[in-house]
Design an enzyme around this catalytic site. Structure first.
Site, PDB file in Angstrom:
ATOM      1  N   SER A 124       0.843  -1.192   0.000  1.00  0.00           N
ATOM      2  CA  SER A 124       0.000   0.000   0.000  1.00  0.00           C
ATOM      3  C   SER A 124       0.882   1.247   0.000  1.00  0.00           C
ATOM      4  O   SER A 124       1.723   1.409  -0.888  1.00  0.00           O
ATOM      5  CB  SER A 124      -0.954  -0.046   1.196  1.00  0.00           C
ATOM      6  N   GLU A 221      -1.530  -3.030  -8.001  1.00  0.00           N
ATOM      7  CA  GLU A 221      -2.815  -3.239  -7.335  1.00  0.00           C
ATOM      8  C   GLU A 221      -3.205  -1.911  -6.711  1.00  0.00           C
ATOM      9  O   GLU A 221      -2.424  -0.967  -6.729  1.00  0.00           O
ATOM     10  CB  GLU A 221      -2.710  -4.340  -6.279  1.00  0.00           C
ATOM     11  N   HIS A 286      -4.606  -5.608  -1.577  1.00  0.00           N
ATOM     12  CA  HIS A 286      -5.581  -5.329  -0.538  1.00  0.00           C
ATOM     13  C   HIS A 286      -6.721  -6.344  -0.463  1.00  0.00           C
ATOM     14  O   HIS A 286      -7.714  -6.108   0.216  1.00  0.00           O
ATOM     15  CB  HIS A 286      -6.181  -3.934  -0.748  1.00  0.00           C
TER      16      HIS A 286
END
Length: 320
Positions: A124, A221, A286
């Site tokens: 992230s 992602e 995630h």
């Protein structure tokens, strides 16, 4: 070509694997960490036979900006101190959120480089640091689950894949869930790099950022980015030249990004014209299960045209 040129993706120095008794630091380079989740994550690490130590600012909150785990200088110091401590064998991030862009330039990367490679785990917002470790220190890292996040605490497959990568990396060289499919068929070889695609785009043009990654295998992602925003993110990377001569793309999860058929249409529209293999839903990021993806090591991306299993296979184990 030197690393300062921010040129082709090249194999990076791999860290040593962990062993029972290894001392590992937990830091929070981005957002604040709930104390109960941190304790649960530390308990998992102890059950693996590791000795976790917690950075000074992991449980602090910035006095005015409550989305940050303390001041930028403190978060940077925690990371640098952990890395330069010879008794620490690995550094785990507690969570993502926001804030890595604010502290990355405050780290003494020359000191980090001199301390040598260690296992570094996160994803992230931590994408910013993966890129910094690659470009400023020359170290391979792990795009993997963080110890105070729901996926790590709730999903056994996620935890086991990270554990195996850390302790027995030769047992997890072929990656990919059964959900993986061929968006653009083909086969490609290159050095893995990437992470959260919005963070990669945000770093375009930043000091010390990656200008391109010729010959690299890009893994991407994201979460919470609607289809039009994902379109803009990919378009920025395309217009900047950051995707020029990339060998292939492996896509992970797109949690809370909208109906997947719309996300898939954006990926096909923006990445398809590159004429390179693209695999979708490989199983990292995630999502409910988050495989650990080594960054900075050579790998092969297989996207069979006949509907066979799509995989990402590293040539060498993530850790030595």
């Amino acid at each position: 070509m030197t690393r300062a040129d921010h040129g082709p993706a090249v194999p990076l120095a791999r860290p040593p694997r962990l062993r029972p008794g290894s001392r590992v630091a937990v830091v929070a380079p981005s957002g604040p960490v709930p104390a109960d989740r941190l304790e649960k994550g530390l308990a998992v690490l102890r059950a693996w036979g590791l000795e976790p130590v917690v950075g000074a600012h992991v449980l602090t909150v910035h006095p005015e900006l409550d989305y940050l785990a303390g001041p930028d200088t403190g978060r940077a110091a925690d990371l640098e101190r952990a890395w330069c401590d010879p008794s620490v064998d690995a550094v785990f991030c507690a969570r993502g959120g926001y804030g890595a862009h604010r502290m990355v330039d405050l780290v003494d990367w020359a000191a980090v480089r001199a301390a040598g490679p260690k296992a570094f785990v996160g994803y992230s917002d931590i994408t910013v640091l993966h890129e910094a470790f690659a470009l400023r220190a020359g170290f391979a890292t792990l795009h993997g689950p963080m110890v105070a996040t729901e996926t790590f605490l709730d999903d056994a497959a996620t935890r086991e894949h990270l554990r195996a990568t850390l302790f027995a990396p030769e047992t997890v060289t072929t990656l990919g869930l059964e959900s993986a499919g061929s968006l653009v068929p083909g086969r490609a070889r290159g050095v893995l790099y990437g992470g959260c695609v919005s963070l990669l785009a945000a770093g375009t043009g930043a000091p010390g950022g990656r200008a391109h990654a010729r010959g690299g295998l890009l893994v991407i992602e994201d979460t919470g980015e609607e289809p039009y925003r994902l379109d803009g993110i990919l378009t920025r990377l395309l217009r900047s030249g950051a995707l020029d001569s990339v060998a292939g793309v492996a896509c992970g999860s797109w949690q809370e990004c909208g109906p997947y058929e719309k996300i898939r249409a954006v990926l096909a529209d923006r990445l398809g014209p590159l004429g390179i293999p693209v695999v979708e839903e490989l199983g990292f990021g995630h999502g409910a299960t988050a495989l650990t993806i080594p960054l900075g090591v050579p790998a092969v991306l297989d996207a069979p045209a006949d509907g066979g299993r799509c995989t990402l296979t590293v040539d060498t184990p993530a850790l030595r």
